[in-house]
Write an enzyme that holds these catalytic residues in place. Sequence first.
Site: not given
Length: 485
Positions: A330, A427
Amino acid sequence: MTKAIMIQGAGSNVGKSMLVAGIARACVRRGLSVAPFKPQNMSNNAAVTVDGGEIGRAQALQAMAAGRDPIVDMNPVLLKPETDVGAQIIVQGKRFGTMKAREYGKQKGTLLPKVLESFHRLIEGVDLILIEGAGSPAEVNLRAGDIANMGFAEAADIPVALIGDIDRGGVIAQLVGTHVILPPSDRDRIKAFAVNKFRGDTTLFSDGMDIIEEQTGWSSLGIIPWFADAWKLPAEDIMDVKGHAGGDIKVAVPRLNRIANFDDLDPLSAMPEVTVDLIEAGRPLPGDADLVLIPGSKSTIADLAHFKAQGWDIDLYAHVRRGGAVLGVCGGYQMLGKEIWDDDGIEGAPARIEGLGLLDVITEMKPEKRLALTQATYLPTGDAVEGYEIHIGKTHGPDRDNAWLSVNGQSEGASARNGQIKGCYLHGLFAADAFRSSYFKDLGFNVAQQDYREDVEQTLDALADHLEAHFDIDALLRAAGEVSL
């Protein structure tokens, strides 16, 4: 009728989140239907819900303990700090705005109707609501407009159990002092108390419990010994993540100022072959690391500046020259690129910032946030991966042609041509057991396959057993009040 009780703490980090999870699991095993609720939370470690929003990670764990899917009504107000004085405000799972602390302090009371709306939706069809407070009700300077502790308890007419933390010392003062400083109406709402995190022989504190009862008039729910396996449960607060000394595979994780969604570290910490080394500011990235994992960030550009200010960029380049692997997730993925374009000033003044340059990609910040539960495939092996996306920004560039994940037939992530450096937006990768083994095998390590989710489930069961032995759940249920729609 649904019963409800609120678990508040005599201070921050007294173990409220873990206790709610353990009580939820114990009550489910007794045949009750249970739902967790936290009116207001502050955390950059968020979970994506099945109804497309985001809540605090602790409420997602509590939902798991209760055998439920996480939904936005379990945590209607989530504060995600972006600076030392300001935070993004999430209301019922969606971005409401960004406010400085002083502004939010004036506005928070206006969110009470939304909080109550979520609460009343949640109580439909369940036997018990376990409500977690935030911080401490003793912060009476914050009582006006409060929605996190006594303000909510008063509005919903909910009884309270107060938890003290003996591990940090002064637990008698914590509990008795809270009794003294609270206004009578709030004080009378507290029905019982417990002392958490005791190390050693609990009988040595029996006199202390008597003193607290005499001074407050509250009944005791017990002394809860230290739960040694707490580290096996996903942590919500980065302050609770100390790294984990395991085996010979060293994973170095620079601790960013606004580190976010660091639950990627939990499955790694559970691996006996892996040592997770959380690198604090002022420490260099270790020269013997096998993998440097750059985690997510709530403020990518500011954390990139912090990364460089520590000299971690120089350490990272040396790590790469030695042949070490790098993974950015991310915000960490965005940092690994050549540039980050923030022409709209999403994270501050409009700017184009030079990245670490280890991936040939550029990220453009856009105001739209992507929130999604995602199923993916690890392309080298075909292993299935389940995770989630929670980010702003779109990344493009030549190294996107070397994608290493696939989502619904679309490529995801980027990789240097030699495969040494990878990044992606997904994630939760390492919670996938087969992928975790394959990833480390690709790095040259053989690791045993573990069922990570089952390990968490077993730890929740062990926590429930621990509370059944040391905490008076029957008395807590008797103290719970009835609420109706």
